[in-house]
Design an enzyme around this catalytic site. Structure first.
Site, PDB file in Angstrom:
ATOM      1  N   ARG A 150       0.806  -1.210   0.000  1.00  0.00           N
ATOM      2  CA  ARG A 150       0.000   0.000   0.000  1.00  0.00           C
ATOM      3  C   ARG A 150       0.847   1.271   0.000  1.00  0.00           C
ATOM      4  NH1 ARG A 150      -3.769   0.105   4.892  1.00  0.00           N
ATOM      5  NH2 ARG A 150      -3.533   2.343   4.795  1.00  0.00           N
ATOM      6  N   ARG A 184       6.090   9.543  14.675  1.00  0.00           N
ATOM      7  CA  ARG A 184       5.711  10.764  13.967  1.00  0.00           C
ATOM      8  C   ARG A 184       5.233  11.821  14.960  1.00  0.00           C
ATOM      9  NH1 ARG A 184       0.018   9.203  10.801  1.00  0.00           N
ATOM     10  NH2 ARG A 184      -1.233   8.727  12.655  1.00  0.00           N
ATOM     11  N   GLU A 243       3.875  10.427  18.679  1.00  0.00           N
ATOM     12  CA  GLU A 243       3.239   9.109  18.728  1.00  0.00           C
ATOM     13  C   GLU A 243       4.283   8.019  18.946  1.00  0.00           C
ATOM     14  OE1 GLU A 243       0.641   8.089  15.552  1.00  0.00           O
ATOM     15  OE2 GLU A 243      -0.447   9.992  15.603  1.00  0.00           O
TER      16      GLU A 243
END
Length: 381
Positions: free
Chosen positions: A171, A277, A298
Site C-alpha cells: 500500500r 511521527r 506518537e
C-alpha cells in the site's frame, strides 16, 4: 425489531441509522463517555484547536455513494494529506516521489531517468518477495529502504521487517512525478466541525437511543432481537481462547506558539528517534486560524489488556487464533460482528461505512425473506 448495537463508532452509527429508517428500534451503547470511537474529535480547551483525540483521521474514498452519504450529515471541506519525513538529517516528501528521489540522492532526474535509476537501485535478484524487507529492497533498493522504511517499521510494529509479510508494503507507492498527495482517491476531505458532530447527526433519529459509559453485559442480548457487535471479536467471548494481538499508541502532548512543523504529519524514519511521527492538529483544519498549536508525538507498542487497540497484528499466531474465534462466532446465533475490531482487520473509514451500509442491507433482506442473519457479512479471514 429491537436491535442492540454495541459501539457508537462509525459501524454502530451507520447500521443503526439504516435500520432505524426502516422502522426498527435501535439501542446504541458504548463503554466510553463519547460517541465516535477512535474517530472522536473535540476542541482543545487551551488553544481552541480541533483535536483528533485518538490520532488523525483523514477521509478519502473512491466510493461515490459513501462520499455522498457522509456529506449528507455534515459539510466536508477539501483536505489533502501531504506527509513529510525527517530522516538522516534531512526533510523529505512522502510517499517517495520524484522530489524525494532527487533530494535524497542529490540528483536532478526527470521521470524516465528516475525510473531507470531506481530500477538500478532495486534488488532484482528477489523475484518472489515474502517479507516486508524483501519487498522494499525489490521496490526501491537498500538506501531508500534504510532511510524511510526500516526504522519506522521497527518502531511501528515492534519487530524486524524480516518478520512482517510483504503485503504490508504493497500500500506504499513510489511515484515518478512530483505528486505528494498521500492518497490517490477521487474524494478527499475533512468535516468542517469534526467527526463527532457528523456521527452525532447520523445517530439523530427518533428510533435510536444512545447510552454512553455503558459497558456491554450478556444479559443485554436477551432484550434484543439481534445484536451488532463492533467491539473486539475476542472480547465478545471474554477472551476465552486468548487475546488477539494489537499494536497501540501512546500520545505525548505539547503546545507551541505559532506553527511548530509547517505540516500536519511529520514521520521520523531514524531508529534512534523513539517516536514514529509528530502530528500538528491545527493543520488538519486549514480553514481555521489559531495562534497556538497542539502537537502529539506518537509512540507505538504492543497493546496490553487495558490499552486501546489500534492496529491488528495478524501474523501467523494471530491468524490461527482468529480462525478459532471465527468458528465460535459462526456458531453463535443472534450476533453479527462488524467493523475494525469485530472483524480484526485494519479498515479505513470509507470501507467501514461501506461495510456497515452493506451489512444493514443484508440484514433487512434477510428479515424480509425469513433467513437467519449471519455472523459476518465481511469475512475476517
Amino acid at each position: 425489531m429491537q436491535i442492540l448495537l454495541v459501539g457508537a463508532g462509525l459501524s454502530g452509527a451507520v447500521i443503526g441509522r439504516r435500520l432505524a429508517e426502516a422502522g426498527h428500534d435501535c439501542r446504541v451503547i458504548d463503554s466510553r463517555d463519547h460517541i465516535g470511537g477512535n474517530c472522536h474529535t473535540s476542541r482543545d480547551a487551551e488553544t481552541g484547536v480541533m483535536m483528533h483525540v485518538y490520532g488523525p483521521h483523514i477521509f478519502h474514498t473512491d466510493d461515490e455513494e459513501v462520499w455522498n452519504y457522509v456529506n449528507g450529515f455534515t459539510e466536508f471541506l477539501p483536505f489533502q494529506n501531504r506527509v513529510k519525513a525527517t530522516a538522516r538529517g534531512g526533510v523529505y516528501s512522502l510517499p517517495i516521489n520524484l522530489l524525494t528521489i532527487n533530494q535524497f540522492f542529490g540528483k536532478t532526474l526527470r521521470p524516465d531517468e528516475a525510473r531507470e535509476f531506481i530500477a538500478a537501485q532495486a534488488d532484482r535478484t528477489i523475484t518472489d518477495p515474502q517479507t516486508f524487507e524483501e519487498q522494499a529492497l525489490r521496490f526501491v533498493g537498500r538506501d531508500l529502504y534504510e532511510a524511510f522504511f526500516r526504522g519506522y517499521t521497527e518502531k511501528q510494529w515492534g519487530c524486524s521487517p524480516t518478520e512482517l509479510p510483504a503485503s504490508i508494503l504493497k500500500r506504499l507507492p513510489v511515484r515518478f512525478n512530483y505528486d505528494d498527495n498521500y492518497f490517490f482517491h477521487r474524494f478527499q476531505g475533512m468535516p468542517r466541525g469534526g467527526y463527532t458532530p457528523m456521527i452525532e447527526a447520523i445517530l439523530d433519529h427518533p428510533n435510536i437511543t444512545v447510552e454512553l459509559s455503558t459497558p456491554y453485559t450478556p444479559d443485554m442480548a436477551s432484550d434484543a432481537d439481534h445484536v451488532f457487535w463492533s467491539g473486539p471479536l475476542d472480547g465478545f467471548f471474554d477472551y476465552e481462547l486468548g487475546r488477539l494481538g494489537y499494536r497501540t499508541l501512546d500520545f505525548e502532548r505539547f503546545t507551541h506558539q505559532g506553527d511548530y512543523q509547517g505540516c500536519a504529519v511529520m514521520n521520523y524514519g531514524d531508529r534512534d528517534t523513539p517516536y514514529t511521527r509528530i502530528t500538528e492538529h491545527k493543520h488538519f483544519s486549514p480553514w481555521e486560524s489559531h495562534d497556538a498549536s497542539v502537537c502529539y508525538r506518537e509512540y507505538s507498542r504492543e497493546a496490553g489488556p487495558d490499552d486501546i487497540p489500534y492496529y491488528p497484528i495478524r501474523l501467523v499466531a494471530e491468524k490461527a487464533l482468529l480462525g478459532d474465534y471465527v468458528t465460535r462466532a459462526e456458531a453463535t446465533e443472534g450476533v453479527t460482528f462488524v467493523g475494525r475490531l469485530g472483524t480484526y482487520r485494519y479498515l479505513d473509514m470509507d470501507v467501514t461505512i461501506r461495510e456497515a451500509l452493506d451489512t444493514a442491507g443484508v440484514f433487512l433482506e434477510n428479515m424480509t425473506s425469513g433467513r437467519e442473519m449471519q455472523a459476518f457479512v465481511s469475512s475476517p479471514l
